[in-house]
Design a protein around this motif. Structure first.
Motif, mmCIF file in Angstrom:
data_model
loop_
_atom_site.group_PDB
_atom_site.id
_atom_site.type_symbol
_atom_site.label_atom_id
_atom_site.label_comp_id
_atom_site.label_asym_id
_atom_site.label_seq_id
_atom_site.Cartn_x
_atom_site.Cartn_y
_atom_site.Cartn_z
ATOM 1 N N GLU A 18 -19.692 14.961 -5.375
ATOM 2 C CA GLU A 18 -20.234 16.021 -4.528
ATOM 3 C C GLU A 18 -21.367 15.500 -3.654
ATOM 4 N N LYS A 19 -22.210 14.629 -4.219
ATOM 5 C CA LYS A 19 -23.341 14.114 -3.441
ATOM 6 C C LYS A 19 -22.862 13.254 -2.281
ATOM 7 N N ILE A 20 -21.961 12.305 -2.549
ATOM 8 C CA ILE A 20 -21.519 11.438 -1.449
ATOM 9 C C ILE A 20 -20.680 12.232 -0.456
ATOM 10 N N SER A 21 -19.926 13.203 -0.933
ATOM 11 C CA SER A 21 -19.145 14.046 -0.028
ATOM 12 C C SER A 21 -20.061 14.833 0.905
ATOM 13 N N THR A 22 -21.161 15.348 0.367
ATOM 14 C CA THR A 22 -22.121 16.092 1.184
ATOM 15 C C THR A 22 -22.776 15.188 2.214
ATOM 16 N N ILE A 23 -23.185 13.990 1.787
ATOM 17 C CA ILE A 23 -23.801 13.032 2.716
ATOM 18 C C ILE A 23 -22.855 12.719 3.870
ATOM 19 N N LEU A 24 -21.608 12.408 3.520
ATOM 20 C CA LEU A 24 -20.646 12.020 4.552
ATOM 21 C C LEU A 24 -20.310 13.177 5.480
ATOM 22 N N THR A 25 -20.161 14.356 4.900
ATOM 23 C CA THR A 25 -19.859 15.531 5.720
ATOM 24 C C THR A 25 -20.998 15.824 6.691
ATOM 25 N N GLU A 26 -22.230 15.707 6.198
ATOM 26 C CA GLU A 26 -23.389 15.942 7.068
ATOM 27 C C GLU A 26 -23.465 14.909 8.194
ATOM 28 N N LEU A 27 -22.929 13.727 7.948
ATOM 29 C CA LEU A 27 -22.910 12.686 8.982
ATOM 30 C C LEU A 27 -21.714 12.828 9.928
ATOM 31 N N GLY A 28 -20.871 13.820 9.663
ATOM 32 C CA GLY A 28 -19.759 14.092 10.563
ATOM 33 C C GLY A 28 -18.428 13.500 10.152
ATOM 34 N N TYR A 29 -18.340 12.968 8.926
ATOM 35 C CA TYR A 29 -17.093 12.364 8.460
ATOM 36 C C TYR A 29 -16.259 13.379 7.689
ATOM 37 N N ALA A 30 -14.950 13.306 7.856
ATOM 38 C CA ALA A 30 -14.025 14.106 7.052
ATOM 39 C C ALA A 30 -13.720 13.362 5.760
ATOM 40 N N ILE A 31 -13.397 14.105 4.714
ATOM 41 C CA ILE A 31 -13.075 13.528 3.407
ATOM 42 C C ILE A 31 -11.558 13.501 3.257
ATOM 43 N N ALA A 32 -11.019 12.335 2.942
ATOM 44 C CA ALA A 32 -9.562 12.167 2.854
ATOM 45 C C ALA A 32 -8.991 12.920 1.658
ATOM 46 N N THR A 33 -7.853 13.524 1.870
ATOM 47 C CA THR A 33 -7.104 14.140 0.774
ATOM 48 C C THR A 33 -6.294 13.063 0.043
ATOM 49 N N PRO A 34 -5.805 13.377 -1.162
ATOM 50 C CA PRO A 34 -4.929 12.417 -1.841
ATOM 51 C C PRO A 34 -3.717 12.025 -1.007
ATOM 52 N N GLU A 35 -3.136 12.971 -0.296
ATOM 53 C CA GLU A 35 -1.956 12.635 0.504
ATOM 54 C C GLU A 35 -2.302 11.721 1.672
ATOM 55 N N GLU A 36 -3.480 11.912 2.244
ATOM 56 C CA GLU A 36 -3.920 10.991 3.295
ATOM 57 C C GLU A 36 -4.134 9.592 2.734
ATOM 58 N N ALA A 37 -4.712 9.508 1.536
ATOM 59 C CA ALA A 37 -4.892 8.202 0.894
ATOM 60 C C ALA A 37 -3.550 7.544 0.624
ATOM 61 N N ARG A 38 -2.597 8.320 0.117
ATOM 62 C CA ARG A 38 -1.262 7.763 -0.155
ATOM 63 C C ARG A 38 -0.616 7.242 1.123
ATOM 64 N N SER A 39 -0.754 7.982 2.202
ATOM 65 C CA SER A 39 -0.152 7.572 3.459
ATOM 66 C C SER A 39 -0.782 6.289 3.986
ATOM 67 N N ARG A 40 -2.103 6.216 3.965
ATOM 68 C CA ARG A 40 -2.785 5.044 4.500
ATOM 69 C C ARG A 40 -2.550 3.801 3.653
ATOM 70 N N LEU A 41 -2.392 3.976 2.345
ATOM 71 C CA LEU A 41 -2.193 2.839 1.452
ATOM 72 C C LEU A 41 -0.720 2.565 1.152
ATOM 73 N N LYS A 42 0.181 3.389 1.695
ATOM 74 C CA LYS A 42 1.623 3.231 1.502
ATOM 75 C C LYS A 42 1.995 3.220 0.018
ATOM 76 N N LEU A 43 1.481 4.221 -0.710
ATOM 77 C CA LEU A 43 1.748 4.320 -2.141
ATOM 78 C C LEU A 43 3.104 4.969 -2.391
ATOM 79 N N LYS A 44 3.631 4.742 -3.577
ATOM 80 C CA LYS A 44 4.988 5.195 -3.894
ATOM 81 C C LYS A 44 5.062 6.678 -4.251
ATOM 82 N N GLY A 45 3.937 7.328 -4.522
ATOM 83 C CA GLY A 45 3.933 8.747 -4.831
ATOM 84 C C GLY A 45 3.901 9.031 -6.316
ATOM 85 N N SER A 46 3.303 10.152 -6.676
ATOM 86 C CA SER A 46 3.108 10.487 -8.096
ATOM 87 C C SER A 46 4.405 10.807 -8.811
ATOM 88 N N ALA A 47 5.477 11.083 -8.077
ATOM 89 C CA ALA A 47 6.772 11.359 -8.729
ATOM 90 C C ALA A 47 7.412 10.091 -9.285
#
Length: 309
Positions: free
Chosen positions: A276-305
């Motif tokens: 929560e603390k780092i998320s608040t810091i980053l959000t206040e600086l104007g950064y969006a927080i990646a969702t799990p699906e965004e992380a999977r897409s960027r890292l080309k993961l095989k998926g939880s299934a």
């Protein structure tokens, strides 16, 4: 610059011991609850170790991981990342046992052998909850944490090629980046891959902002746009380095594995509090927080299934 910052959370690790913080998750129920709460707070990746629920010592048996992996998966869509580092006291086979059994989307992978020294922590406490804690810490003064080229190749071939696992490449020093480049050049590691730069472990690169820049510049020179950068800093350096990483276009890792604190002299109450603390810091600086699906897409993961739990 990425559109969003990936937050990883390392829930319990094998560095800190139960005496050091009441908040450190020990039992399977605690590890599961802390993981789910951290994911709800904004962590897209949950990095996992296991412990003996009776006394909190690090464990690596698949049966122990089985006590919390399904519950975490049912409670969150975060990427579950199983450690292959384990602890300095484990053999390579012990360190890989859970990853082999469960074929997660991600695993950590140490990119070289080095002195992993945490013996200094033993002098900070006059009494201990369990007899194993002080000798465990003191023993690291005489231990080299082995991660040979043969070991690394075996992990890549067994988990990566065999089970479709992708890696969080943990680089504790500049030489580890060159070790990774060696495996990239051999074609064993393919982009996009995550480089986790780690600062503040005695035996690895020190906590100096010039070192942060040097690690980033070296990785840029070696890997260009083929990699995704993230930063870990131990102890009190956790939040400042995470913030600086994001400002340089990178991603971040927090969690009680890396630091037990939320502020100067103040122990964190949970992993989620750090997220929560780092998320608040980053959000206040104007950064969006990646969702799990965004992380999977960027890292080309095989998926939880496609995991075995």
């Amino acid at each position: 610059m990425p559109d969003s910052v990936i937050i990883s959370c390392a829930i319990t690790g094998s560095i800190h011991t139960p005496t050091m913080s009441e908040a450190l998750p020990i039992t399977p129920a605690q590890i599961a609850a802390e993981s789910i709460a951290a994911a709800k707070a904004g962590a897209a990746i949950i990095h996992l170790h296991a412990r003996d629920p009776k006394d909190g010592r690090p464990e690596s048996a698949p049966d122990r991981f089985a006590e919390f992996l399904p519950e975490i998966k049912d409670g969150t869509d975060a990427v579950l990342n199983i450690s292959t580092g384990g602890s300095t006291r484990m053999t390579l086979d012990e360190r890989l046992a859970a990853a082999k059994a469960f074929a997660p989307e991600m695993c950590s992978l140490n990119m070289g052998s080095f002195n992993f020294a945490i013996h200094g922590m033993a002098a900070r406490y006059d009494s201990w909850k369990h007899d194993w804690e002080k000798p465990y810490l003191e023993a690291t003064e005489g231990v080299i944490f082995p991660n040979t080229f043969r070991d690394i190749a075996y992990v890549i071939e067994t988990l990566g090629d065999g089970l479709g696992v992708r890696f969080e490449h943990e680089c504790y020093d500049i030489g580890h980046l060159y070790n990774l480049a060696h495996f990239v050049d051999r074609g064993l590691i393919k982009p996009p891959f995550m480089v986790q730069s780690i600062f503040g472990i005695l035996g690895g690169i020190g906590v100096d902002h010039r070192n942060l820049m040097f690690m980033k510049e070296t990785a840029d020179r070696l890997f260009g746009t083929d990699y995704i950068w993230s930063v870990i800093a131990a102890g009190r350096h956790q939040m400042p380095y995470a913030t600086q990483s994001a400002m340089l276009g990178g991603n971040v890792r927090v969690g009680l594995e890396d630091s037990l604190y939320i502020g100067r002299g103040q122990l964190a109450s949970s992993n989620a509090q750090q997220v929560e603390k780092i998320s608040t810091i980053l959000t206040e600086l104007g950064y969006a927080i990646a969702t799990p699906e965004e992380a999977r897409s960027r890292l080309k993961l095989k998926g939880s299934a496609n995991v075995n739990f």
